[in-house]
Design a protein around this motif. Structure first.
Motif, PDB file in Angstrom:
ATOM      1  N   VAL A 110       0.963  -1.257   0.125  1.00 23.89           N
ATOM      2  CA  VAL A 110       0.021   0.164   0.130  1.00 23.89           C
ATOM      3  C   VAL A 110       0.977   1.338  -0.057  1.00 23.89           C
ATOM      4  O   VAL A 110       1.214   1.810   1.125  1.00 23.89           O
ATOM      5  N   GLY A 111       1.437   1.665  -1.370  1.00 26.88           N
ATOM      6  CA  GLY A 111       2.509   2.654  -1.258  1.00 26.88           C
ATOM      7  C   GLY A 111       3.913   2.372  -0.788  1.00 26.88           C
ATOM      8  O   GLY A 111       3.927   1.264  -0.314  1.00 26.88           O
ATOM      9  N   GLY A 112       4.432   2.957  -1.192  1.00 25.32           N
ATOM     10  CA  GLY A 112       6.038   2.568  -1.133  1.00 25.32           C
ATOM     11  C   GLY A 112       6.318   2.760   0.401  1.00 25.32           C
ATOM     12  O   GLY A 112       7.147   2.028   0.983  1.00 25.32           O
ATOM     13  N   SER A 214      17.005   0.020   0.222  1.00 24.85           N
ATOM     14  CA  SER A 214      17.318   1.140  -0.729  1.00 24.85           C
ATOM     15  C   SER A 214      15.986   1.619  -1.062  1.00 24.85           C
ATOM     16  O   SER A 214      15.110   1.072  -1.921  1.00 24.85           O
ATOM     17  N   ASP A 215      15.734   2.875  -0.722  1.00 23.54           N
ATOM     18  CA  ASP A 215      14.311   3.394  -1.264  1.00 23.54           C
ATOM     19  C   ASP A 215      14.229   4.218  -2.594  1.00 23.54           C
ATOM     20  O   ASP A 215      15.058   4.949  -2.879  1.00 23.54           O
ATOM     21  N   GLU A 216      13.740   3.451  -3.636  1.00 24.78           N
ATOM     22  CA  GLU A 216      13.667   3.921  -4.942  1.00 24.78           C
ATOM     23  C   GLU A 216      12.545   4.766  -5.492  1.00 24.78           C
ATOM     24  O   GLU A 216      12.152   4.869  -6.551  1.00 24.78           O
ATOM     25  N   CYS A 217      11.766   5.386  -4.335  1.00 21.78           N
ATOM     26  CA  CYS A 217      10.801   6.062  -4.718  1.00 21.78           C
ATOM     27  C   CYS A 217      10.983   7.060  -5.999  1.00 21.78           C
ATOM     28  O   CYS A 217      10.105   7.504  -6.754  1.00 21.78           O
ATOM     29  N   TYR A 218      12.239   7.777  -6.292  1.00 22.67           N
ATOM     30  CA  TYR A 218      12.179   8.681  -7.116  1.00 22.67           C
ATOM     31  C   TYR A 218      13.467   8.334  -8.223  1.00 22.67           C
ATOM     32  O   TYR A 218      13.845   9.013  -8.871  1.00 22.67           O
ATOM     33  N   ALA A 219      13.550   6.939  -8.075  1.00 23.79           N
ATOM     34  CA  ALA A 219      14.448   6.372  -9.096  1.00 23.79           C
ATOM     35  C   ALA A 219      14.551   6.926 -10.357  1.00 23.79           C
ATOM     36  O   ALA A 219      15.512   7.152 -11.226  1.00 23.79           O
ATOM     37  N   TRP A 255      -3.598   6.320  -5.203  1.00 20.62           N
ATOM     38  CA  TRP A 255      -4.060   5.173  -5.426  1.00 20.62           C
ATOM     39  C   TRP A 255      -3.236   4.356  -4.294  1.00 20.62           C
ATOM     40  O   TRP A 255      -3.876   2.941  -4.179  1.00 20.62           O
ATOM     41  N   ARG A 256      -2.213   4.656  -3.751  1.00 22.42           N
ATOM     42  CA  ARG A 256      -1.469   3.898  -2.875  1.00 22.42           C
ATOM     43  C   ARG A 256      -1.062   2.392  -3.485  1.00 22.42           C
ATOM     44  O   ARG A 256      -1.485   1.448  -2.834  1.00 22.42           O
ATOM     45  N   ILE A 257      -0.033   2.580  -4.215  1.00 23.41           N
ATOM     46  CA  ILE A 257       0.589   1.213  -4.828  1.00 23.41           C
ATOM     47  C   ILE A 257       2.033   1.416  -4.609  1.00 23.41           C
ATOM     48  O   ILE A 257       2.913   2.211  -5.422  1.00 23.41           O
TER      49      ILE A 257
HETATM   50  C1  LIG Z   1      11.577   9.393   0.175  1.00 19.69           C
HETATM   51  C2  LIG Z   1      10.284   8.810   0.143  1.00 19.69           C
HETATM   52  N1  LIG Z   1      10.081   7.368   0.054  1.00 19.69           N
HETATM   53  C3  LIG Z   1       8.868   7.094  -0.064  1.00 19.69           C
HETATM   54  C4  LIG Z   1       7.793   7.550  -0.092  1.00 19.69           C
HETATM   55  C5  LIG Z   1       6.436   7.164  -0.389  1.00 19.69           C
HETATM   56  O1  LIG Z   1       5.595   7.241  -1.024  1.00 19.69           O
HETATM   57  P1  LIG Z   1       4.390   6.408  -1.081  1.00 19.69           P
HETATM   58  O2  LIG Z   1       3.915   5.862   0.074  1.00 19.69           O
HETATM   59  O3  LIG Z   1       3.119   7.479  -1.714  1.00 19.69           O
HETATM   60  O4  LIG Z   1       4.414   5.551  -2.329  1.00 19.69           O
HETATM   61  C6  LIG Z   1       7.809   9.124  -0.088  1.00 19.69           C
HETATM   62  C7  LIG Z   1       6.730  10.078  -0.265  1.00 19.69           C
HETATM   63  O5  LIG Z   1       6.946  11.049  -0.137  1.00 19.69           O
HETATM   64  C8  LIG Z   1       9.350   9.496  -0.107  1.00 19.69           C
HETATM   65  O6  LIG Z   1       9.574  11.050  -0.267  1.00 19.69           O
END
Ligand SMILES: Cc1ncc(COP(=O)(O)O)c(C=O)c1O
Length: 405
Positions: A110-112, A214-219, A255-257
């Motif tokens: 449910v979201g990153g 590793s958080d790839e949210c902005y990859a 959407w929370r994926i």
């Molecule tokens: C660095 C980082 N990681 C993860 C997320 C998580 O995003 P989401 O849960 O909307 O996928 C965010 C959201 O702002 C973020 O800035």
């Protein structure tokens, strides 16, 4: 006959669990709440506080969600996500970054944020230390604390675009270190950690017996470089957990994926946590996510081109204001200027918390103070804001700063 207890004779309820006291509401939301209050009162704001793209979810993705709803696709799905979506996650990651994950090692979340939460829950025990570069996204800190872990904050080097040396990390390791948590491109600094650095960290993790998250949210949000994932390194397979998100890439914040890719035993443990919390991500949102990952990537390319223009505009504008320094953010959609030279004047703001609050009150400009991200001299500006607003915001910031001279 039962007698209702007298209110004053009732024993007080027990205290809340200690884990709740270890975390706090993010400083970001406090600033944004004040901005909402002013906006509701009719103030004309320039809002650099936003953490999501100012575009709409592309049409074909929304259509796929609607189509799923119309078809009555509204029930539980398997806990790890639809098989088709797990396959799409693995295939898109291979396409975008050259990795080679089997669909079975993909978990839809449910979201990153839930991918990160699940990962930290299963990797971090009470007293475990987690290496966390600063500036950091605030949820990292609180997720570690919630799990009972101890964040060991390692300052990134601003003069080198908020990157780190391997030696900076190595020095912070102790026998209690369990995990290194990296986020590249980073929120809030926009820093991009180079592939060679990731390879070094991976090697360090192997030598010292550590995990890497590793958080790839902005990859995909990189402007001068090729997108990179440490997950493409063969040595990553048994060592690295990747947390990904469709939120920003496909403008799907609501959407929370999100997803995780990682070693099978870690994914299996994360699945257990998820099975007892959210179960599955929303069924029709998963259908939309399949369309996002497998469909045209043209809207993303157009958005990235727009963000690149805005990045150059805002960085140039910030650098033109006396007292403001700004490293070039190589990714994400945030600029993180240093305003140390404007702090500490008689009658002026002493901290960035104060700077941000007064900039909001005096000029109606919303920013997030660096204190929220573990550094004391910075403000975060999101440039997920149209160009005219960026220009107007810069004009107001210049006026505010000029009065501090
Ligand atoms: C660095 C980082 N990681 C993860 C997320 C998580 O995003 P989401 O849960 O909307 O996928 C965010 C959201 O702002 C973020 O800035």
């Amino acid at each position: 006959m039962a007698v209702a207890p007298q209110p004053d004779s009732a024993a007080p309820p027990p205290p809340l669990a200690a884990r709740a006291a270890r975390i706090s509401v993010s400083a970001t939301s406090t600033v944004l709440a004040e901005a909402d209050r002013l906006r509701a009162a009719g103030r004309d704001l320039v809002d650099f506080g936003v953490g999501e793209p100012d575009f709409s979810t592309p049409e074909h993705i929304r259509e796929a969600g609607l189509e799923a709803l119309r078809a009555g696709f509204t029930r539980y799905t398997p806990t790890p996500g639809l098989a088709e979506l797990r396959a799409a996650v693995a295939a898109a990651h291979a396409r975008d970054f050259g990795s080679n994950y089997p669909p079975a090692d993909a978990l839809v979340t449910v979201g990153g944020k839930q991918a990160l939460f699940n990962a930290v829950s299963v990797l971090v025990d009470h007293g475990d230390e987690v290496i966390l570069p600063a500036p950091y996204w605030v949820s990292f800190l609180d997720q570690i604390r919630y799990a009972g872990g101890v964040p060991v904050v390692v300052p990134a080097r601003e003069e080198r675009g908020f990157t780190l040396d391997l030696a900076d990390i190595e020095r912070a390791l102790t026998p209690r270190t369990k995990l290194i948590l990296l986020n590249s491109p980073a929120n809030p600094s926009g820093a991009l950690l180079p592939p060679a650095f990731f390879a070094g960290v991976l090697d360090l993790c192997r030598r010292r017996g550590l995990w890497l998250l590793s958080d790839e949210c902005y990859a995909k949000f990189v402007y001068d470089d090729q997108p990179y994932s440490v997950g493409a390194e063969p040595a990553a397979r048994d060592r690295v957990v990747l947390a990904g998100s469709l939120s920003k890439t496909y403008v799907m914040t609501g959407w929370r994926i999100g997803y995780a890719l990682g070693p099978a035993p870690v994914i299996a443990a994360m699945l257990k946590v998820q099975s007892h919390s959210t179960s599955n991500a929303t069924s029709f949102a998963q259908k939309a996510a399949i369309a996002a990952l497998t469909g045209t990537q043209a809207p993303l390319a157009a958005m990235l081109a727009e963000f690149r223009r805005r990045r150059d505009l805002i960085v140039q504008g910030l650098r033109a204001i006396p007292g403001v320094r700004c490293v070039l953010p190589r990714g994400a959609f945030y600029a993180y200027p240093n305003v140390a030279d404007l702090l500490g004047r008689p009658g002026g703001p002493q901290t960035t918390l104060e700077f941000s609050a007064r900039l909001l009150q005096d000029q109606g400009v919303v920013t997030v103070p660096g204190e929220a991200f573990g550094t004391a001299a910075h403000l975060r500006f999101s440039y997920a804001v149209p160009e005219p607003a960026i220009r107007e915001g810069l004009r107001r910031l210049a006026a505010f700063s000029a009065l501090l001279k």
